[in-house]
Design a protein around this motif. Structure first.
Motif, PDB file in Angstrom:
ATOM      1  N   VAL A  65      -1.804  10.685  10.661  1.00 41.17           N
ATOM      2  CA  VAL A  65      -1.794  10.555   9.208  1.00 41.17           C
ATOM      3  C   VAL A  65      -2.692  11.639   8.644  1.00 41.17           C
ATOM      4  N   ILE A  66      -2.275  12.243   7.529  1.00 43.12           N
ATOM      5  CA  ILE A  66      -3.211  13.131   6.848  1.00 43.12           C
ATOM      6  C   ILE A  66      -3.447  12.612   5.446  1.00 43.12           C
ATOM      7  N   ALA A  67      -4.673  12.812   4.980  1.00 43.18           N
ATOM      8  CA  ALA A  67      -5.021  12.430   3.613  1.00 43.18           C
ATOM      9  C   ALA A  67      -5.630  13.648   2.963  1.00 43.18           C
ATOM     10  N   SER A  68      -4.974  14.131   1.902  1.00 44.90           N
ATOM     11  CA  SER A  68      -5.487  15.332   1.250  1.00 44.90           C
ATOM     12  C   SER A  68      -5.206  15.233  -0.242  1.00 44.90           C
ATOM     13  N   THR A  69      -5.737  16.198  -0.961  1.00 43.13           N
ATOM     14  CA  THR A  69      -5.553  16.129  -2.414  1.00 43.13           C
ATOM     15  C   THR A  69      -4.072  16.287  -2.771  1.00 43.13           C
ATOM     16  N   CYS A  70      -3.627  15.449  -3.736  1.00 44.60           N
ATOM     17  CA  CYS A  70      -2.213  15.470  -4.104  1.00 44.60           C
ATOM     18  C   CYS A  70      -1.804  16.808  -4.682  1.00 44.60           C
ATOM     19  N   SER A  71      -2.782  17.578  -5.159  1.00 43.49           N
ATOM     20  CA  SER A  71      -2.419  18.862  -5.759  1.00 43.49           C
ATOM     21  C   SER A  71      -2.011  19.882  -4.704  1.00 43.49           C
ATOM     22  N   ASP A  72      -2.236  19.584  -3.416  1.00 40.99           N
ATOM     23  CA  ASP A  72      -1.767  20.510  -2.385  1.00 40.99           C
ATOM     24  C   ASP A  72      -0.298  20.222  -2.075  1.00 40.99           C
ATOM     25  N   ALA A  73       0.521  20.290  -3.116  1.00 42.10           N
ATOM     26  CA  ALA A  73       1.938  19.985  -2.964  1.00 42.10           C
ATOM     27  C   ALA A  73       2.625  20.861  -1.920  1.00 42.10           C
ATOM     28  N   PRO A  74       2.310  22.179  -1.868  1.00 40.86           N
ATOM     29  CA  PRO A  74       3.030  23.031  -0.907  1.00 40.86           C
ATOM     30  C   PRO A  74       2.911  22.517   0.528  1.00 40.86           C
ATOM     31  N   THR A  75       1.721  22.054   0.881  1.00 46.01           N
ATOM     32  CA  THR A  75       1.559  21.582   2.251  1.00 46.01           C
ATOM     33  C   THR A  75       2.373  20.316   2.498  1.00 46.01           C
ATOM     34  N   PHE A  76       2.269  19.368   1.567  1.00 45.08           N
ATOM     35  CA  PHE A  76       3.030  18.121   1.758  1.00 45.08           C
ATOM     36  C   PHE A  76       4.524  18.407   1.860  1.00 45.08           C
ATOM     37  N   LYS A  77       4.976  19.354   1.034  1.00 46.86           N
ATOM     38  CA  LYS A  77       6.404  19.693   1.090  1.00 46.86           C
ATOM     39  C   LYS A  77       6.745  20.357   2.412  1.00 46.86           C
ATOM     40  N   ALA A  78       5.876  21.306   2.796  1.00 46.69           N
ATOM     41  CA  ALA A  78       6.174  22.087   3.997  1.00 46.69           C
ATOM     42  C   ALA A  78       6.270  21.200   5.238  1.00 46.69           C
ATOM     43  N   ILE A  79       5.363  20.273   5.361  1.00 50.57           N
ATOM     44  CA  ILE A  79       5.361  19.499   6.614  1.00 50.57           C
ATOM     45  C   ILE A  79       6.543  18.530   6.672  1.00 50.57           C
ATOM     46  N   VAL A  80       7.035  18.162   5.485  1.00 50.32           N
ATOM     47  CA  VAL A  80       8.236  17.320   5.472  1.00 50.32           C
ATOM     48  C   VAL A  80       9.469  18.180   5.756  1.00 50.32           C
ATOM     49  N   ALA A  87       8.506  -0.929  -9.003  1.00 50.89           N
ATOM     50  CA  ALA A  87       7.425  -0.449  -9.857  1.00 50.89           C
ATOM     51  C   ALA A  87       6.444   0.397  -9.049  1.00 50.89           C
ATOM     52  N   GLY A  88       6.350   0.065  -7.765  1.00 49.17           N
ATOM     53  CA  GLY A  88       5.411   0.795  -6.905  1.00 49.17           C
ATOM     54  C   GLY A  88       5.774   2.253  -6.745  1.00 49.17           C
ATOM     55  N   ALA A  89       7.001   2.628  -7.113  1.00 45.01           N
ATOM     56  CA  ALA A  89       7.434   4.007  -6.949  1.00 45.01           C
ATOM     57  C   ALA A  89       6.570   4.977  -7.753  1.00 45.01           C
ATOM     58  N   SER A  90       5.835   4.474  -8.713  1.00 40.04           N
ATOM     59  CA  SER A  90       4.989   5.361  -9.517  1.00 40.04           C
ATOM     60  C   SER A  90       3.868   5.983  -8.667  1.00 40.04           C
ATOM     61  N   ALA A  91       3.586   5.349  -7.519  1.00 44.04           N
ATOM     62  CA  ALA A  91       2.547   5.918  -6.645  1.00 44.04           C
ATOM     63  C   ALA A  91       3.057   7.120  -5.871  1.00 44.04           C
ATOM     64  N   LEU A  92       4.393   7.283  -5.827  1.00 39.39           N
ATOM     65  CA  LEU A  92       4.929   8.445  -5.103  1.00 39.39           C
ATOM     66  C   LEU A  92       4.531   9.725  -5.834  1.00 39.39           C
ATOM     67  N   ALA A  93       4.365  10.798  -5.067  1.00 35.94           N
ATOM     68  CA  ALA A  93       4.008  12.075  -5.678  1.00 35.94           C
ATOM     69  C   ALA A  93       4.746  13.189  -4.964  1.00 35.94           C
ATOM     70  N   VAL A  94       4.717  14.365  -5.553  1.00 35.29           N
ATOM     71  CA  VAL A  94       5.372  15.554  -5.007  1.00 35.29           C
ATOM     72  C   VAL A  94       6.820  15.219  -4.574  1.00 35.29           C
ATOM     73  N   ASP A  95       7.602  14.827  -5.539  1.00 40.12           N
ATOM     74  CA  ASP A  95       9.021  14.516  -5.290  1.00 40.12           C
ATOM     75  C   ASP A  95       9.215  13.477  -4.202  1.00 40.12           C
ATOM     76  N   GLY A  96       8.281  12.560  -4.109  1.00 36.03           N
ATOM     77  CA  GLY A  96       8.465  11.458  -3.172  1.00 36.03           C
ATOM     78  C   GLY A  96       8.138  11.771  -1.726  1.00 36.03           C
ATOM     79  N   VAL A  97       7.607  12.960  -1.429  1.00 36.08           N
ATOM     80  CA  VAL A  97       7.292  13.236  -0.029  1.00 36.08           C
ATOM     81  C   VAL A  97       5.970  12.599   0.373  1.00 36.08           C
ATOM     82  N   THR A  98       5.162  12.237  -0.633  1.00 37.15           N
ATOM     83  CA  THR A  98       3.868  11.637  -0.320  1.00 37.15           C
ATOM     84  C   THR A  98       3.574  10.550  -1.340  1.00 37.15           C
ATOM     85  N   PHE A  99       2.517   9.789  -1.079  1.00 43.88           N
ATOM     86  CA  PHE A  99       2.117   8.812  -2.106  1.00 43.88           C
ATOM     87  C   PHE A  99       0.612   8.812  -2.266  1.00 43.88           C
ATOM     88  N   LYS A 100       0.202   8.440  -3.488  1.00 44.08           N
ATOM     89  CA  LYS A 100      -1.225   8.416  -3.776  1.00 44.08           C
ATOM     90  C   LYS A 100      -1.826   7.169  -3.150  1.00 44.08           C
TER      91      LYS A 100
END
Lengths: 348, 390, 589
Positions: free
Chosen positions: A107-122, A141-154
């Motif tokens: 598991v990795i936990a990183s700042t949500c603003s690092d979208a490129p990395t989350f996208k790349a690894i997916v 309703a929980g879908a609001s926690a998803l971020a970066v086009d749903g590849v990660t969640f807060k």
């Protein structure tokens, strides 16, 4: 004689250290398990328990992950190895390892603003998109926690706070909201974390300030004879009484400095925004894919959320946070550096 | 050479046959360190290898020890081939050659005390500790250093260290002991003392020895026989008297003792004498003192020792007449330097005689003392023991 | 000839000991060569063809000009400063009556006792323009004389600060080399000059200085090499001063980028290698021109210069310099570690050992880093010493040949390149296919051994070279096999060198930063790696505590082992100057 003794001594030293080294990581090991569906919870728990542990690379604050890990461990008896690492290095290391076919982090936990990395690894197939994990709490309703086009969640929000020196500011002198920073009584007493050296988070926060309170406030803050420093220095300067106010900061990090005995504290403003940390879950090539999934799921459950909420100064997006943490505004996704620089009067 | 039918006492302590060792020089070309050496050392015999540095004497000694590896040839220690390139190749490592050696630098192990140093060769050869102790005590007693058992080398004087090294060399009673300039590091007085003790020890214990030195005095005192080495070859092998009185080559004549020599051309070989033409006129040299096979036209040198010639004031019967250039008083004799023509002769004179530089003197030397020598090792006079040219 | 060679080989194979020795030496040479080969393959071979275009990747480095300018200006100026200071101290100690006594003798050990990372952090804590404890003190003093400052007066987070710290940390190297040069220079040369009528100053410049220019050349080479290779000072002080240095950029290219910018990183670090090579060539040129003094072996007397009235002040300056440069940073570390946080005015009421408990117990990452580092240092030093000792045995015991010379050179080759290049080679060679050792303790162990083996080799060599050839030969003649000779004669005599070498390796590996930052993974954290991670987002109290722990462990280990080494050495009378034994590592040959 001498030789024999030296050799014996070295041998003994080596033997004595053997048990220590036994727990070190001297070579890679891989489990060959299949990814279970979260729908079948019992099977997932069993598979995860069989894996026995889960490794987390985190650029987040240590206290948060420790609390979460402790709760997870208590519930499932699965060890969480938390590995603290800077966000830039985390991204590079995870991808380097994965591209060598040697995924280490479940598991990795990183700042949500690092979208490129989350996208790349997916995209590269190393991680499973959050929306495809089948976590019950992420639907509806929980879908609001998803971020970066749903590849990660807060998984945790850290409201931005104002740090202050408790010896210098007392009672009414402690800022009550962000607009107070324009008050001339703080002139020359504010240390500001330098956005030029400490990363885009700090520009983005200024953007939120600008969006929320307008150009005048940012201009007024810029006129306070700000001193710029990196995060650690700023916090130390605050503790040393060099400055009375340290912005922007987080209550959770200020608490850890206060724990060393420094006269510092952080005030969470009623209206504020938050640093958001996100979760990436490695795919089947990870050493413990099932434990990874179980851990990710745990964060979205009330028990997991409670563990996060138990850390002073942060809140879980999955509810149950104390009212004092408020309901932070979403963090802006972009910023206008030139505009902000102009308002602050900060040269490059 | 089959040695099996010889009685043990006849077996030479060392046989070296046709040994060769070439080094490649860094700038190209080769150096013939050992160039076809033959040598035999009988039991109980000391053979001294004598020569200037670079003549190959140490290389030869080290080859026998197995510390250098020859290119070809044969080395046999006490009847056992330890190196051979003829037939089945043999190369016994140093530690299995069953030799002893005394090094120029003493080579005492600094971390071992005297008794451990001396016991080392015994212990490595499987002698029990208790038995070794007695032998060590005996060796120390023989070398006159009993009581130093527990000292470390750095606590000893140079002479004492030398004796420890000697004790270590003799303790195992090897049939052959190698000495590599063992006395060159101690001062003159101790050296003289040690020399005679070493001889006494050798006479008592009866080991055979190969002894390397560049000091001719030492060579003459120590050696039953002396092998004078010249560029990797044995120029002459013989007793001290052989080498001094009857040098086989011009090189030997000059290296051992002082020599007067002048160039000569063989004119005629007749009967028992050889007639040569020199700058000082015609000279007759006995045939037995001339290179074998000397023939008219050969170039050689007439050679004789300073003490074989005499200075007379009487012109009658004198061979040459010259002018005294310098007279050096040396106590036992005086050394006169006399110019005859282009040649400068060195001659011994009575120290009590008053001779003034510049005086005209007459020189005489008996014909039978004149020798004819060449640079050619393979052509030496019949009266040298002649093993060299074999 | 050929038959002889074959026969020699058979002879060789008959002795298991010599086979083991040869095998270890060859494996060591292969381990040293492999990473370097990988670096060059990576750089110059593209798709199986030789291609130099990879060198062009250096232009991908953002702000390249600035980085090169920063690096060279800082390294050149700091080298000059360190050279002058080191030469002055050495001259005082060796050639005047203002000797430095025990402090002078301890000087060369300092870099081993106080790791550069400790100095860097200590200086920053002291002279940060605003929060620095030393600055606060100075401001306080100045305030009494009516000068009131808001910050400063010293700013360590600046170009001058960076240059100064780099110089201070490296003074012991120039001191060591120049001292040795002065000791070997026959004092009669100086006396002759004085007899001829030249004064102290004239003699120094006309005779002494030309006489030791060989040492000065070596010192410059050493300073430039270490200046370019150092990572800890640039990363701590350079980052605070926003001055990016070459070593920091290379590490970032390797660890903060995906995919790692290996080509750019290697090209950039080759700039440092080339710079060292240029200095080396210049040094050779300058020294080969003209003659330098052949140095007599015996009966040297050194001409002692009487400084008269200058003696006490000179002594005071020198001793003050040494104390200030090494002790002061440690004092600030102690204050911060004990008070728990960094402050201009230390919170004396807050004193406790909490930070030490933190790094040793509470903070599991720090605790496991310490554990990992200790394990690696013990194993690495042991492995390194054994390998170095056997490799030296291989090179020096038999007949010297071109082949053994080649093996020797290969084993020492990594010393010529900076730690950074070698570490990149280790990553290229071992982390991916086919071994996949990335992020394991094994790769750290390999990396440490490859990186520090040359230093161990040089250290042990200086002691092995004292075991004269005849000592071995005497043992062989006495009937001892080669293994017996090694165990009974060579090894006991080399023990002081082995112990010193072990201490050196242990300390180097324990406090390593440069190799660790690239080789360690989050799950294989080591002290150096942890120190940097605390520096970037943690408590300075913990940072100070961890740094102090390294210093204390290093000091205890070095002193204990040197004591042991000297005791053994004294008994057998083979003690080299342990200073040379420990520090004699000359990186570039």
């Amino acid at each position: 004689m001498t030789i024999a003794k030296s050799v014996a001594a070295l041998g003994l030293a080596a033997l004595a250290l053997m048990p220590l080294s036994a727990c070190g990581n001297w070579g890679g090991s891989k489990a060959d398990a299949t990814v279970e569906s979260v729908g079948n919870m019992d099977a997932l728990v069993n598979a995860a328990k069989k894996e026995g542990s889960v490794t987390l690379y985190s650029s987040s604050v240590e206290a948060i992950d420790s609390a979460e890990a402790k709760a997870f461990q208590a519930k499932y008896g699965i060890t969480v190895n938390i590995i603290k690492i800077g966000s830039g290095e985390l991204a590079a290391r995870y991808q380097t390892e994965a591209s060598a076919g040697n995924v280490q982090a479940d598991v990795i936990a990183s700042t949500c603003s690092d979208a490129p990395t989350f996208k790349a690894i997916v995209d590269k197939g190393w991680a499973t998109p959050a929306k495809d994990l089948g976590l019950p709490a992420l639907s509806g309703a929980g879908a609001s926690a998803l971020a970066v086009d749903g590849v990660t969640f807060k998984y945790v929000l850290m409201p931005v706070a104002i740090g202050y020196n408790t010896a210098m500011l007392k009672g009414a002198d402690v800022p009550k909201d962000w607009t107070a920073l324009g008050d001339p009584k703080y002139r020359g007493k504010i240390v500001f974390v330098d956005p030029d050296t400490s990363g885009p988070f700090y520009w983005t926060f200024l953007q939120w300030l600008d969006n929320t309170y307008g150009d005048d406030l940012v201009r007024a803050v810029g006129a306070q004879q700000l001193s710029y420093a990196d995060v650690t220095t700023a916090r130390n300067q605050l503790g040393a009484g060099q400055y009375a106010v340290d912005i922007p900061t987080f209550k959770v990090s200020m608490n850890s400095t206060a724990a060393t005995g420094a006269p510092v504290a952080a005030a969470v403003m009623p209206k504020t925004t938050a640093n958001e940390s996100c979760i990436g879950v490695s795919g089947p090539k990870a050493p413990h894919p099932n434990a990874a999934k179980l851990y990710a799921n745990f964060m979205t459950t009330p028990e997991g959320a409670a563990a996060i909420n138990s850390v002073d100064g942060v809140l879980s997006p999955f509810g149950g946070a104390s009212a004092s943490m408020g309901n932070p505004d979403p963090f802006p996704t972009s910023y206008d550096e030139n505009h902000l620089r102009g308002l602050l009067g900060k040269r490059k | 050479m089959d040695t099996s039918d010889r009685s043990p006492a006849d077996v030479p302590a060392l046989v070296v046959a046709d040994l060769k060792k070439h080094f490649r020089r860094s700038g190209g070309g080769t150096v013939k360190a050992i160039d076809g050496v033959h040598l035999e050392i009988a039991q109980g015999e000391i053979v001294v290898l004598l020569g200037p540095s670079g003549c190959g004497k140490t290389t030869l000694l080290r080859a026998v020890a197995g510390l250098e590896q020859p290119d070809e040839g044969m080395i046999r220690v006490a009847g056992r081939d330890v190196f051979s390139t003829t037939g089945r190749r043999v190369q016994v490592p140093t530690e299995h050659r069953d030799l002893s050696m005394m090094f120029q630098s003493y080579a005492l192990w600094p971390h071992m005390d005297v008794k451990k140093n001396v016991a080392y060769p015994l212990r490595r050869r499987g002698v029990r500790r208790s038995a070794a102790r007695a032998q060590v005590a005996e060796a120390l007693r023989r070398t006159g250093i009993s009581g130093l058992e527990d000292e470390y080398p750095h606590q000893l004087s140079g002479g004492q260290q030398q004796r420890v090294a000697l004790a270590r060399a003799i303790v195992a009673e090897s049939p052959l002991v190698l000495f590599d300039e063992p006395l060159s590091n101690v001062d003159a007085k101790v050296r003289v003392e040690l020399r005679s003790e070493l001889i006494g020890l050798q006479r008592k214990l009866g080991f055979a020895a190969m002894y390397v030195t560049h000091d001719q005095g030492e060579a003459m005192e120590m050696g039953h026989r002396i092998a004078v080495l010249d560029q990797g070859r044995v120029a002459q092998l013989g007793s001290a008297a052989d080498v001094y009185e009857r040098p086989a080559t011009r090189y030997v004549a000059n290296f051992v003792g002082a020599a007067n020599e002048f160039e000569a051309k063989v004119v005629d070989v007749a009967g028992e004498s050889v007639l040569v033409e020199t700058a000082l006129g015609k000279v007759r040299v006995p045939r037995s003192n001339s290179p074998a096979g000397a023939a008219a036209g050969d170039v050689a040198w007439v050679m004789f020792r300073p003490e074989w010639m005499s200075v007379t004031e009487d012109a009658d019967g004198a061979r040459w007449t010259g002018r005294l250039e310098r007279l050096v008083y040396l106590g036992s004799h005086a050394e006169a330097f006399v110019r005859v023509g282009e040649e400068l002769f060195q001659v011994w004179a009575d120290p009590r005689r008053s001779l003034a530089p510049g005086a005209t003197v007459h020189l005489d030397v008996a014909q039978e003392r004149l020798r004819l020598v060449t640079d050619d090792i393979d052509r030496v006079a019949p009266d040298t023991t002649g093993e060299a040219g074999r | 000839m050929i038959r002889g060679l074959v026969w020699n080989l058979r002879d060789y194979l008959r002795s298991p000991f010599r086979v083991v020795v040869a095998a270890v030496a060859l494996v060591a040479a292969a381990a040293a060569a492999y990473p370097l080969v990988r670096v060059f393959l990576n750089l110059f071979v593209v798709d199986g063809r030789v291609d130099f275009s990879s060198l062009g990747q250096i232009t991908d480095v953002p702000g390249l000009g600035g980085i090169l300018w920063n690096t060279f200006s800082v390294v050149i100026v700091s080298s000059i400063l360190a050279l002058l200071a080191g030469a002055f101290l050495a001259w005082l100690n060796e050639r005047t009556d203002a000797t430095l006594g025990a402090i002078g003798r301890a000087m060369p050990y300092l870099p081993f006792l106080v790791p550069p990372i400790a100095s860097a952090v200590g200086w920053l804590l002291l002279f940060h323009p605003t929060v620095g404890t030393g600055n606060a003190f100075l401001r306080n003093v100045l305030g009494h004389v009516g000068i009131h400052l808001g910050h400063g007066p010293v700013n360590i987070a600046s170009w001058w600060g960076l240059t100064f710290v780099l110089a201070v940390v490296h003074v012991p190297y120039s001191y060591m080399v120049i001292s040795a040069g002065l000791r070997n220079l026959d004092g009669a040369l100086e006396e002759q000059s004085r007899v001829c009528g030249a004064g102290t100053v004239k003699t120094f410049f006309l005779v002494t200085l030309p006489g030791i220019r060989n040492s000065v050349g070596s010192a410059v080479l050493l300073l430039v090499f270490f200046g370019l290779a150092d990572y800890s000072i640039p990363v701590i002080i350079g980052t605070s001063a926003q001055i990016k240095m070459l070593s920091v950029e290379v590490v970032q290219l390797m660890t903060q980028k995906f995919p790692p910018q290996t080509g750019a990183a290697v090209s950039l670090s080759l700039v440092a290698v080339v710079a060292v090579a240029v200095v080396w060539v210049l040094q050779r040129r300058l020294l080969s021109r003209g003659h330098f003094y052949a140095i007599g072996g015996k009966g040297q007397s050194s001409a002692i210069v009487r400084l008269r009235g200058w003696r006490r002040p000179c002594q005071a300056i020198a001793i003050l310099f040494i104390i200030v440069s090494s002790v002061l940073p440690l004092v600030s570390l102690v204050i911060v570690a004990l008070t728990g946080f960094w402050s201009a005015t230390p919170a004396w009421s807050n004193i406790s050992l909490r930070t030490f408990v933190n790094v040793l117990v509470n903070d599991s990452t720090s605790a496991s880093s310490i554990q990992n580092s200790l394990v690696l240092a013990v194993f690495g030093a042991t492995l390194g010493v054994v390998v170095a000792a056997l490799a030296i045995e291989f090179v020096s015991s038999g007949r010297r040949s071109r082949f053994t010379g080649f093996v020797d050179a290969v084993i020492k080759a990594p010393a010529t390149f900076s730690i950074i290049v070698v570490t990149i080679g280790v990553i290229l060679g071992f982390s991916g296919s086919p071994l996949y050792l990335g992020a394991t303790l094994t790769i750290l162990l390999i990396g440490y051994v490859v990186v520090y083996l040359p230093q161990a080799t040089v250290t042990i060599e200086s002691s092995a070279s004292q075991v004269g050839r005849e000592l071995r030969e005497a043992s062989a003649v006495a009937g001892s096999s080669s293994s017996g000779t090694y165990l009974r004669v060579v090894a006991p005599l080399v023990v002081p060198g082995l112990v010193a070498g072990w201490a050196l390796l242990f300390v180097r590996m324990l406090g390593d930063l440069t190799a660790s930052v690239m080789l360690a993974g989050p799950s294989t954290s080591v002290i150096g790696f942890r120190i940097l991670s605390i520096y970037s987002n943690g408590s300075f109290g913990d940072l100070a505590a961890l740094t102090l722990l390294v210093t204390v462990i290093a000091t205890v280990v070095v002193f204990t082992l040197l004591l042991v080494s000297n005791r053994i050495g004294r008994r057998t009378r083979t003690a080299t100057s342990s200073v040379v034994a420990v520090t004699g590592a000359e990186p570039a040959r």
